[in-house]
Design a protein around this motif. Sequence first.
Motif, PDB file in Angstrom:
ATOM      1  N   GLY A  31      25.771  31.843 -14.090  1.00  9.64           N
ATOM      2  CA  GLY A  31      24.841  32.935 -14.313  1.00  9.64           C
ATOM      3  C   GLY A  31      23.914  33.180 -13.138  1.00  9.64           C
ATOM      4  N   ILE A  32      23.583  34.469 -12.979  1.00 10.57           N
ATOM      5  CA  ILE A  32      22.744  34.836 -11.844  1.00 10.57           C
ATOM      6  C   ILE A  32      21.346  34.263 -11.966  1.00 10.57           C
ATOM      7  CG2 ILE A  32      21.955  37.011 -12.895  1.00 10.57           C
ATOM      8  CD1 ILE A  32      22.163  38.264 -10.140  1.00 10.57           C
ATOM      9  N   GLY A  33      20.840  34.161 -13.219  1.00 14.03           N
ATOM     10  CA  GLY A  33      19.486  33.650 -13.401  1.00 14.03           C
ATOM     11  C   GLY A  33      19.323  32.228 -12.934  1.00 14.03           C
ATOM     12  N   LEU A  34      20.227  31.349 -13.374  1.00 15.93           N
ATOM     13  CA  LEU A  34      20.121  29.941 -12.993  1.00 15.93           C
ATOM     14  C   LEU A  34      20.409  29.737 -11.511  1.00 15.93           C
ATOM     15  CD1 LEU A  34      21.722  28.135 -16.053  1.00 15.93           C
ATOM     16  CD2 LEU A  34      19.315  28.527 -15.544  1.00 15.93           C
ATOM     17  N   ARG A  35      21.353  30.502 -10.967  1.00 14.67           N
ATOM     18  CA  ARG A  35      21.598  30.404  -9.518  1.00 14.67           C
ATOM     19  C   ARG A  35      20.351  30.783  -8.735  1.00 14.67           C
ATOM     20  NH1 ARG A  35      26.541  32.994 -10.515  1.00 14.67           N
ATOM     21  NH2 ARG A  35      25.714  34.915  -9.595  1.00 14.67           N
ATOM     22  N   ASN A  36      19.660  31.799  -9.212  1.00 15.76           N
ATOM     23  CA  ASN A  36      18.453  32.235  -8.515  1.00 15.76           C
ATOM     24  C   ASN A  36      17.360  31.183  -8.549  1.00 15.76           C
ATOM     25  OD1 ASN A  36      19.568  34.628  -7.779  1.00 15.76           O
ATOM     26  ND2 ASN A  36      18.534  35.870  -9.305  1.00 15.76           N
ATOM     27  N   VAL A  37      17.288  30.431  -9.632  1.00 17.95           N
ATOM     28  CA  VAL A  37      16.288  29.368  -9.700  1.00 17.95           C
ATOM     29  C   VAL A  37      16.528  28.353  -8.592  1.00 17.95           C
ATOM     30  CG1 VAL A  37      15.429  27.430 -11.066  1.00 17.95           C
ATOM     31  CG2 VAL A  37      15.835  29.623 -12.155  1.00 17.95           C
ATOM     32  N   GLY A  38      17.783  27.922  -8.455  1.00 16.28           N
ATOM     33  CA  GLY A  38      18.101  26.972  -7.401  1.00 16.28           C
ATOM     34  C   GLY A  38      17.836  27.541  -6.019  1.00 16.28           C
ATOM     35  N   GLU A  39      18.184  28.833  -5.802  1.00 13.94           N
ATOM     36  CA  GLU A  39      17.979  29.448  -4.494  1.00 13.94           C
ATOM     37  C   GLU A  39      16.492  29.627  -4.202  1.00 13.94           C
ATOM     38  OE1 GLU A  39      20.207  33.009  -4.062  1.00 13.94           O
ATOM     39  OE2 GLU A  39      22.101  32.080  -4.637  1.00 13.94           O
ATOM     40  N   ARG A  40      15.725  30.032  -5.205  1.00 19.82           N
ATOM     41  CA  ARG A  40      14.281  30.201  -4.995  1.00 19.82           C
ATOM     42  C   ARG A  40      13.624  28.874  -4.625  1.00 19.82           C
ATOM     43  NH1 ARG A  40      11.191  33.092  -9.696  1.00 19.82           N
ATOM     44  NH2 ARG A  40       9.527  33.005  -8.121  1.00 19.82           N
ATOM     45  N   LEU A  41      14.007  27.817  -5.322  1.00 19.18           N
ATOM     46  CA  LEU A  41      13.420  26.507  -5.017  1.00 19.18           C
ATOM     47  C   LEU A  41      13.797  26.046  -3.611  1.00 19.18           C
ATOM     48  CD1 LEU A  41      13.797  24.453  -8.318  1.00 19.18           C
ATOM     49  CD2 LEU A  41      11.689  25.234  -7.245  1.00 19.18           C
ATOM     50  N   SER A  42      15.078  26.179  -3.256  1.00 21.93           N
ATOM     51  CA  SER A  42      15.518  25.692  -1.945  1.00 21.93           C
ATOM     52  C   SER A  42      14.894  26.492  -0.809  1.00 21.93           C
ATOM     53  CB  SER A  42      17.046  25.747  -1.850  1.00 21.93           C
ATOM     54  OG  SER A  42      17.509  27.080  -1.945  1.00 21.93           O
ATOM     55  N   ARG A  43      14.650  27.784  -1.030  1.00 26.46           N
ATOM     56  CA  ARG A  43      14.018  28.589   0.004  1.00 26.46           C
ATOM     57  C   ARG A  43      12.515  28.332   0.072  1.00 26.46           C
ATOM     58  NH1 ARG A  43      18.535  31.598  -0.959  1.00 26.46           N
ATOM     59  NH2 ARG A  43      19.335  32.833   0.780  1.00 26.46           N
ATOM     60  N   ARG A  44      11.915  28.104  -1.079  1.00 26.09           N
ATOM     61  CA  ARG A  44      10.461  27.893  -1.096  1.00 26.09           C
ATOM     62  C   ARG A  44      10.095  26.488  -0.637  1.00 26.09           C
ATOM     63  NH1 ARG A  44       5.963  29.877  -3.859  1.00 26.09           N
ATOM     64  NH2 ARG A  44       4.199  28.949  -2.745  1.00 26.09           N
ATOM     65  N   PHE A  45      10.885  25.503  -1.018  1.00 23.56           N
ATOM     66  CA  PHE A  45      10.584  24.113  -0.666  1.00 23.56           C
ATOM     67  C   PHE A  45      11.818  23.468  -0.031  1.00 23.56           C
ATOM     68  CE2 PHE A  45       8.358  25.107  -4.705  1.00 23.56           C
ATOM     69  CZ  PHE A  45       7.052  25.129  -4.229  1.00 23.56           C
ATOM     70  N   PRO A  46      12.156  23.834   1.196  1.00 21.70           N
ATOM     71  CA  PRO A  46      13.347  23.265   1.850  1.00 21.70           C
ATOM     72  C   PRO A  46      13.267  21.741   1.913  1.00 21.70           C
ATOM     73  CG  PRO A  46      12.469  25.107   3.112  1.00 21.70           C
ATOM     74  CD  PRO A  46      11.441  24.788   2.081  1.00 21.70           C
ATOM     75  N   ASP A  47      14.305  21.086   1.456  1.00 23.49           N
ATOM     76  CA  ASP A  47      14.419  19.620   1.487  1.00 23.49           C
ATOM     77  C   ASP A  47      13.315  18.928   0.695  1.00 23.49           C
ATOM     78  OD1 ASP A  47      16.608  19.849   3.267  1.00 23.49           O
ATOM     79  OD2 ASP A  47      15.235  20.012   4.966  1.00 23.49           O
ATOM     80  N   ALA A  48      12.634  19.662  -0.191  1.00 22.66           N
ATOM     81  CA  ALA A  48      11.548  19.038  -0.959  1.00 22.66           C
ATOM     82  C   ALA A  48      11.605  19.429  -2.425  1.00 22.66           C
ATOM     83  CB  ALA A  48      10.193  19.430  -0.374  1.00 22.66           C
ATOM     84  N   SER A  49      12.747  19.949  -2.872  1.00 23.07           N
ATOM     85  CA  SER A  49      12.877  20.361  -4.262  1.00 23.07           C
ATOM     86  C   SER A  49      14.182  19.808  -4.834  1.00 23.07           C
ATOM     87  CB  SER A  49      12.865  21.895  -4.381  1.00 23.07           C
ATOM     88  OG  SER A  49      13.985  22.445  -3.702  1.00 23.07           O
ATOM     89  N   GLY A  50      14.285  19.858  -6.148  1.00 19.86           N
ATOM     90  CA  GLY A  50      15.495  19.406  -6.821  1.00 19.86           C
ATOM     91  C   GLY A  50      15.811  20.291  -8.008  1.00 19.86           C
ATOM     92  N   PHE A  51      17.095  20.433  -8.296  1.00 19.87           N
ATOM     93  CA  PHE A  51      17.541  21.262  -9.414  1.00 19.87           C
ATOM     94  C   PHE A  51      18.776  20.599 -10.017  1.00 19.87           C
ATOM     95  CE2 PHE A  51      19.981  25.094 -10.913  1.00 19.87           C
ATOM     96  CZ  PHE A  51      19.164  25.360 -12.000  1.00 19.87           C
TER      97      PHE A  51
END
Length: 344
Positions: free
Chosen positions: A303-323
Amino acid sequence: MQRATLRFGGLYLVAVFLSSSLLWGLAGTDPIDSAIGKVFLLSGAALLAAILTMLLVRLKALPLPAKAALCFVLSLVGGVLYCGIDHAIYTICVYPEAPVIDMTNIAYNVIYGTSLYFGWSCLFLALSYSFDLRDRERRLAQMREEAMAAQMRALRYQLNPHFLFNTLNSMAGLIEEGERDDARDMVFSLSAYLRTTLALDPLQDLPLEDEVALQAGYLTIEQRRFSDRMAVEIDLPEDLRKVPVPSLILQPLVENAVKHGACRKTGGVTIAIRARQEAGRLWLVVENDMAPADRLPGGASFGIGLRNVGERLSRRFPDASGFHYGRTSDGRFRVTLTMPIRTA
């Protein structure tokens, strides 16, 4: 750039004055007696250097080899003028006696003046390129930030149609079931919810308590359809309420919990939102019951929604987030987000 050039040029003249005084002192000339003449000489040299610098600024668009050749030619002209200023000062100092013209001394002065101006030209070009490089890096950083902001907005704006699709489906389900009053109340609740969410800036963070309150409002809308079998649990520690999080970061997870929980599983369903901190990181968990035969989200069904969550986190907190997501040992489905704990 202008202030830096003036400061740098001043330091250059002071260094020339001190070094020449030292060298002439070692050669037997009294540096104090020659100080006044050197001050006038360097004042004239400073004026010539300013003219040379303005010419280089006006011709800064030239390629580097042309600039190097131009620096040499201008420095040679400056060396001749420097020699003329030096001879004029010498003439004034020996007046009324006639000045002695020594071609060897004149040649040395021309060479010295040329070296002086060529050295300043090279230093100015280095300073100019340094500022150009810094400005280019600043512009590139701004462009990267603007590109990142555009990506974040695109990811965020993709959530609203996704949310509306699910909510309108829920309304359609209520209407099909004959629950028109609940459907009407759901429209009013949806209107209030959208008024709040559409006013949010996708690049601004929300306090965690506001983010959770938004999701609680969404679940209240969905509970009108599943009120007989959907329960909601929220665990938000007091010390985490003001922690900022990306706006609507939990929305796709809560929608997914409703879709794979209440919509597909018969019987009672519990949807839980929990927050905790561990090792200086914020852990957000969305968990729901799901049918034993229901497939895990993955691949195209992710789903696009869950993919976006992972992408938003990785872009906002590079190497400092987890999903992370998956079934738990008791058959529930759990999604876990981790991100740094920051101050508001």
